[in-house]
Design a protein around this motif. Structure first.
Motif, PDB file in Angstrom:
ATOM      1  N   LEU A 256       1.250  -1.456  -0.082  1.00  0.00           N
ATOM      2  CA  LEU A 256      -0.102  -0.201   0.397  1.00  0.00           C
ATOM      3  C   LEU A 256       0.560   1.971  -0.252  1.00  0.00           C
ATOM      4  CD1 LEU A 256      -2.884  -1.218   2.653  1.00  0.00           C
ATOM      5  CD2 LEU A 256      -2.947  -0.360  -0.155  1.00  0.00           C
ATOM      6  N   MET A 257       2.106   1.105   0.434  1.00  0.00           N
ATOM      7  CA  MET A 257       3.180   2.303   0.776  1.00  0.00           C
ATOM      8  C   MET A 257       3.738   2.779  -1.049  1.00  0.00           C
ATOM      9  SD  MET A 257       2.873   3.870   3.410  1.00  0.00           S
ATOM     10  CE  MET A 257       4.580   4.622   2.753  1.00  0.00           C
ATOM     11  N   GLU A 258       3.431   1.836  -1.587  1.00  0.00           N
ATOM     12  CA  GLU A 258       3.564   1.958  -3.454  1.00  0.00           C
ATOM     13  C   GLU A 258       3.040   2.344  -4.246  1.00  0.00           C
ATOM     14  OE1 GLU A 258       6.164  -1.740  -4.221  1.00  0.00           O
ATOM     15  OE2 GLU A 258       7.287  -1.189  -2.844  1.00  0.00           O
ATOM     16  N   THR A 259       1.865   1.499  -3.617  1.00  0.00           N
ATOM     17  CA  THR A 259       0.165   2.111  -4.647  1.00  0.00           C
ATOM     18  C   THR A 259      -0.926   2.727  -4.391  1.00  0.00           C
ATOM     19  OG1 THR A 259      -1.299  -0.349  -3.827  1.00  0.00           O
ATOM     20  CG2 THR A 259       0.767  -0.195  -5.067  1.00  0.00           C
ATOM     21  N   CYS A 260      -0.715   2.922  -3.092  1.00  0.00           N
ATOM     22  CA  CYS A 260      -2.048   3.449  -2.518  1.00  0.00           C
ATOM     23  C   CYS A 260      -2.125   4.932  -1.863  1.00  0.00           C
ATOM     24  CB  CYS A 260      -2.753   2.833  -1.030  1.00  0.00           C
ATOM     25  SG  CYS A 260      -4.512   3.253  -0.627  1.00  0.00           S
ATOM     26  N   THR A 261      -2.192   6.173  -2.310  1.00  0.00           N
ATOM     27  CA  THR A 261      -2.248   7.306  -2.220  1.00  0.00           C
ATOM     28  C   THR A 261      -2.876   7.643  -0.883  1.00  0.00           C
ATOM     29  OG1 THR A 261      -2.466   8.377  -4.106  1.00  0.00           O
ATOM     30  CG2 THR A 261      -2.393   9.928  -2.304  1.00  0.00           C
ATOM     31  N   VAL A 262      -3.784   6.978  -0.850  1.00  0.00           N
ATOM     32  CA  VAL A 262      -4.825   7.048   0.296  1.00  0.00           C
ATOM     33  C   VAL A 262      -3.803   7.200   1.963  1.00  0.00           C
ATOM     34  CG1 VAL A 262      -6.542   7.201   2.296  1.00  0.00           C
ATOM     35  CG2 VAL A 262      -6.961   7.501  -0.722  1.00  0.00           C
ATOM     36  N   TYR A 263      -2.862   5.869   1.404  1.00  0.00           N
ATOM     37  CA  TYR A 263      -2.521   5.400   2.734  1.00  0.00           C
ATOM     38  C   TYR A 263      -1.638   6.009   3.091  1.00  0.00           C
ATOM     39  CZ  TYR A 263      -0.704   1.404   5.913  1.00  0.00           C
ATOM     40  OH  TYR A 263      -0.630   0.911   6.304  1.00  0.00           O
ATOM     41  N   GLN A 264      -0.874   5.753   1.768  1.00  0.00           N
ATOM     42  CA  GLN A 264       0.553   6.555   2.025  1.00  0.00           C
ATOM     43  C   GLN A 264       0.057   8.447   2.822  1.00  0.00           C
ATOM     44  OE1 GLN A 264       1.183   7.728  -1.899  1.00  0.00           O
ATOM     45  NE2 GLN A 264       2.220   5.658  -1.909  1.00  0.00           N
ATOM     46  N   GLU A 265      -1.268   9.003   2.586  1.00  0.00           N
ATOM     47  CA  GLU A 265      -1.291  10.290   3.102  1.00  0.00           C
ATOM     48  C   GLU A 265      -1.566  10.155   5.069  1.00  0.00           C
ATOM     49  OE1 GLU A 265      -4.045  12.217   0.800  1.00  0.00           O
ATOM     50  OE2 GLU A 265      -3.445  12.667  -0.657  1.00  0.00           O
ATOM     51  N   ILE A 266      -2.229   8.707   4.728  1.00  0.00           N
ATOM     52  CA  ILE A 266      -2.743   8.309   6.634  1.00  0.00           C
ATOM     53  C   ILE A 266      -1.026   8.548   7.202  1.00  0.00           C
ATOM     54  CG2 ILE A 266      -3.822   6.783   7.869  1.00  0.00           C
ATOM     55  CD1 ILE A 266      -5.990   6.857   5.671  1.00  0.00           C
ATOM     56  N   TYR A 267      -0.370   7.665   6.818  1.00  0.00           N
ATOM     57  CA  TYR A 267       1.143   7.463   7.159  1.00  0.00           C
ATOM     58  C   TYR A 267       1.556   8.286   7.555  1.00  0.00           C
ATOM     59  CZ  TYR A 267       5.811   4.801   7.527  1.00  0.00           C
ATOM     60  OH  TYR A 267       6.546   4.764   8.352  1.00  0.00           O
ATOM     61  N   GLU A 268       2.155   8.868   6.058  1.00  0.00           N
ATOM     62  CA  GLU A 268       2.696  10.422   6.638  1.00  0.00           C
ATOM     63  C   GLU A 268       2.056  11.613   7.457  1.00  0.00           C
ATOM     64  OE1 GLU A 268       2.799  11.838   2.761  1.00  0.00           O
ATOM     65  OE2 GLU A 268       4.478  10.430   1.836  1.00  0.00           O
ATOM     66  N   SER A 269       0.611  11.896   8.118  1.00  0.00           N
ATOM     67  CA  SER A 269       0.277  12.944   9.104  1.00  0.00           C
ATOM     68  C   SER A 269       0.640  12.030   9.893  1.00  0.00           C
ATOM     69  CB  SER A 269      -1.275  12.354   8.000  1.00  0.00           C
ATOM     70  OG  SER A 269      -2.038  11.598   8.434  1.00  0.00           O
ATOM     71  N   GLN A 270       0.685  10.594  10.068  1.00  0.00           N
ATOM     72  CA  GLN A 270       0.690  10.381  11.876  1.00  0.00           C
ATOM     73  C   GLN A 270       1.965   9.821  11.899  1.00  0.00           C
ATOM     74  OE1 GLN A 270      -1.673   6.019  11.952  1.00  0.00           O
ATOM     75  NE2 GLN A 270      -3.602   7.257  11.512  1.00  0.00           N
ATOM     76  N   THR A 271       2.917  10.493  10.669  1.00  0.00           N
ATOM     77  CA  THR A 271       4.011  10.128  11.524  1.00  0.00           C
ATOM     78  C   THR A 271       5.043  11.602  11.507  1.00  0.00           C
ATOM     79  OG1 THR A 271       4.871   7.804   9.476  1.00  0.00           O
ATOM     80  CG2 THR A 271       6.633   9.014  10.112  1.00  0.00           C
ATOM     81  N   LYS A 272       4.630  12.337  10.667  1.00  0.00           N
ATOM     82  CA  LYS A 272       4.565  13.542  11.260  1.00  0.00           C
ATOM     83  C   LYS A 272       4.137  13.981  12.268  1.00  0.00           C
ATOM     84  CE  LYS A 272       3.991  18.616   8.858  1.00  0.00           C
ATOM     85  NZ  LYS A 272       3.101  18.988   7.869  1.00  0.00           N
ATOM     86  N   GLU A 273       3.167  13.549  12.248  1.00  0.00           N
ATOM     87  CA  GLU A 273       3.040  14.037  13.882  1.00  0.00           C
ATOM     88  C   GLU A 273       3.531  13.679  14.887  1.00  0.00           C
ATOM     89  OE1 GLU A 273      -1.356  12.922  13.979  1.00  0.00           O
ATOM     90  OE2 GLU A 273      -2.090  14.283  12.899  1.00  0.00           O
ATOM     91  N   ALA A 274       3.859  11.983  14.880  1.00  0.00           N
ATOM     92  CA  ALA A 274       4.612  11.528  15.912  1.00  0.00           C
ATOM     93  C   ALA A 274       6.247  12.186  15.711  1.00  0.00           C
ATOM     94  CB  ALA A 274       4.763  10.280  15.623  1.00  0.00           C
ATOM     95  N   GLN A 275       6.680  12.375  14.994  1.00  0.00           N
ATOM     96  CA  GLN A 275       7.877  13.271  14.755  1.00  0.00           C
ATOM     97  C   GLN A 275       7.310  14.977  15.520  1.00  0.00           C
ATOM     98  OE1 GLN A 275       8.596  13.712  10.633  1.00  0.00           O
ATOM     99  NE2 GLN A 275       9.774  11.669  11.162  1.00  0.00           N
ATOM    100  N   GLU A 276       6.177  15.156  15.479  1.00  0.00           N
ATOM    101  CA  GLU A 276       6.196  16.858  16.088  1.00  0.00           C
ATOM    102  C   GLU A 276       6.149  16.605  17.627  1.00  0.00           C
ATOM    103  OE1 GLU A 276       3.432  18.387  14.107  1.00  0.00           O
ATOM    104  OE2 GLU A 276       4.484  18.964  12.221  1.00  0.00           O
ATOM    105  N   ALA A 277       5.335  15.729  18.325  1.00  0.00           N
ATOM    106  CA  ALA A 277       5.458  15.280  19.684  1.00  0.00           C
ATOM    107  C   ALA A 277       6.545  14.680  19.790  1.00  0.00           C
ATOM    108  CB  ALA A 277       4.121  13.966  19.672  1.00  0.00           C
TER     109      ALA A 277
END
Length: 577
Positions: free
Chosen positions: A556-577
């Motif tokens: 999904l990280m390679e083929t699904c844009t929606v999943y990529q957006e969810i993953y990136e938003s949560q990763t960004k939130e974790a890094q900011e936290a």
């Protein structure tokens, strides 16, 4: 009325006994004034004295029989109405268990509670009063009028006129009070709703310093109910006063009419006493009947509200009576075949064209944004709703071709909001499997990462649980809910965002333990955090009710844009936290 007959029919023998006993009491009450008249008319001779003694003995016997009839009739009537109320409450509760989520929302929790408790109590009291106060009225009126006409026709017509006037007044008063009593039930629902919201949301109210606002809402609900109740009771007060006026008017009129006749020897003192007793008895029962009749509109409205629940056709019903044969070797435990779903009151589909399979020994995860329909998927699997289009198969059989009990026997569900029942921890864990041993309970608790904190409690598994589990933290309630599901050992586990209150360390330990515990079953995890599902065998990504992608985390990280957006938003939130 049909509703009452439905619940009275099984107790028809008790109904007959109650009516007979009450009529014994009524007959005694009517016969005693006749005996009193005979005693007063007997005179003072020796034969008269013997007649008085004989009549006195008859009065004592009749009074004793009538008294026993009244006591036994009251007991039988109370038993009858209590049985009817019990049957009504059981019927409402049983029917509420059959209602779907959508059906239940149509009535509302507060309204169902009010109908089960308050409405049934109103019906019970109205039925009790009607049997004791209204049922004897026709008999008393007819017999009293016959006896009065037999003594004096003119006085009989006067009594008849007074009875008719009181009945006409009662009719118009009741007619004007009926809408008020109907409104009272709706106001009672509103009062219950506001009160329940204040009790369950007390922490939110205090957190935002909204005590004054909620007090105003409660005062408004209470005031509306009180004002309507006062208006209804004023009608009763007016009818009560008018009835007393006509009773006293009749007594004065009888004394005035009979005075000259007694002086002329045409009417005896005993006869006037009997007539007044008949009149007082008739008017007393009429007044009591009026008080009861004023409550009947409210009771009838309660009957209608209960009938609406009992006669409501549930959205979800068992289409078959026989369950399919067990097939524990089926690899595909649950299959979505082109499933679409739309709520009955919605214009657009919540889910569209879902196609995926939950396999034995594998974990399937569902992820998506808020409002994408994730929890609706769980509701469809449990048959809280039926698919609008397509089919859901359990072990190759459409879930609509099996009973709801059979379906849910094969599932374990942990809902998004953890809920525990009042009792003990052991009681809650055994909710899914009542014969589970303490060793099985503790094993499930250990897998759910709840074993350590249960052992730390003084009473362990026998520790007290408040209603809703309010004496435990959110994470503890979630772990206990997961343990409850694990005790059942079903073919399919459904975890609906059940790890949101857990820290990352506990979440990781739980997922590792779950993998070993559920290797012979299928697991469906509905989640919002990618970290909770990235090791799933397949991940279904939902976007606005449709499948945006299916595959492993890496795929999904390679083929699904929606999943990529969810993953990136949560990763960004974790890094900011």
């Amino acid at each position: 009325m049909k509703l009452l007959l439905r619940f009275l029919k099984p107790h028809w023998k008790l109904c007959v006994l109650t009516v007979v006993l009450l009529f014994v009491d009524v007959a005694g009450s009517l016969f005693i004034p006749t005996l009193v008249a005979e005693m007063l008319n007997a005179g003072t001779s020796g034969a008269a004295f013997q007649s008085i003694v004989t009549t006195g003995i008859q009065m004592a016997v009749i009074s004793a029989v009538a008294g026993l009839g009244a006591i036994a009739g009251g007991y039988a009537c109370a038993t009858l109405t209590a049985q009817v109320a019990k049957d009504m409450r059981q019927a409402i509760y049983t029917k509420s268990l059959k209602l779907s989520v959508y059906d239940f929302r149509q009535f509302g929790t507060a309204s169902i509670t009010t109908r089960t408790i308050s409405d049934v109590t109103t019906i019970q009291m109205a039925l009790l009063s009607s049997i004791q106060m209204i049922l004897p009225v026709p008999v008393i009126c007819v017999l009293s009028l016959v006896l009065t006409f037999n003594l004096n026709r003119a006085i009989g017509f006067v009594l008849l006129a007074v009875v008719l006037v009181v009945l006409i007044l009662a009719f118009f008063m009741i007619r004007s009070a009926s809408p008020l009593f109907r409104r009272l039930q709706k106001l009672l629902d509103r009062m219950s709703t506001v009160f329940l919201e204040n009790l369950t949301g007390v922490r939110v109210v205090r957190a935002f310093n909204n005590e004054k606002r909620e007090k105003t809402r409660m005062d408004t609900a209470f005031t509306n109910y009180a004002q309507t109740s006062i208006r209804a009771n004023r009608r009763f007060a007016n009818l009560d006063g008018l009835s007393f006026f006509f009773i006293n008017f009749f007594v004065v009129l009888i004394y005035w009419m009979s005075g000259g006749q007694i002086h002329a020897g045409l009417f005896q003192i005993g006869d006037i006493t009997a007539v007044i007793e008949y009149a007082l008895l008739v008017l007393f029962y009429l007044m009591m009947a009026q008080m009861v009749i004023l409550t009947l509109p409210r009771a009838l409205e309660c009957c209608e509200r209960i009938r609406l629940v009992l006669d409501h056709s549930p959205e979800i019903t068992d289409l078959v009576l026989d369950d399919p044969e067990e097939n524990g070797d089926e690899k595909d435990v649950l299959t979505f075949q082109d499933v679409s779903f739309r709520f009955a009151d919605a214009e657009e589909y919540t889910l569209r064209n879902l196609n995926f399979t939950c396999r034995r020994g594998e974990t399937t995860a569902i992820i998506g944004g808020t409002g994408s329909g994730k929890s609706t998927v769980a509701a469809l699997i449990l048959r809280f709703h039926d698919a609008t289009e397509g089919a859901l198969l359990l072990n190759g059989t459409d879930i609509r071709q099996m009973t709801q009990q059979f379906l849910r026997d094969h599932l374990s569900y942990v809902q998004q909001k953890a809920w525990l029942f009042s009792g003990t921890i052991a009681d809650n864990l055994r909710y899914s499997q009542k014969n589970a041993t303490e060793e099985e309970l503790m094993h499930a608790a250990d897998v759910a990462q709840a074993g350590d904190f249960i052992r730390s409690l003084p009473d362990g598994l026998n520790s007290y649980v408040a209603q809703g589990g309010t004496n435990f933290s959110g994470g503890q309630k979630q772990r206990l809910s997961i343990a409850r599901a694990l005790v059942k050992k079903p073919e399919l586990y459904i975890f609906d965002d059940s790890f949101s209150a857990l820290d990352f360390k506990t979440d990781a330990a739980l997922r590792k333990a779950l993998a070993a515990e559920t290797q012979d079953a299928a697991v469906l995890i509905i989640a919002q955090r990618v970290s909770s599902i990235r090791h799933a065998h397949q991940i279904v990504v939902l976007d606005e009710g449709a499948v945006a992608g299916i595959g492993t985390h890496e795929e999904l990280m390679e083929t699904c844009t929606v999943y990529q957006e969810i993953y990136e938003s949560q990763t960004k939130e974790a890094q900011e936290a």
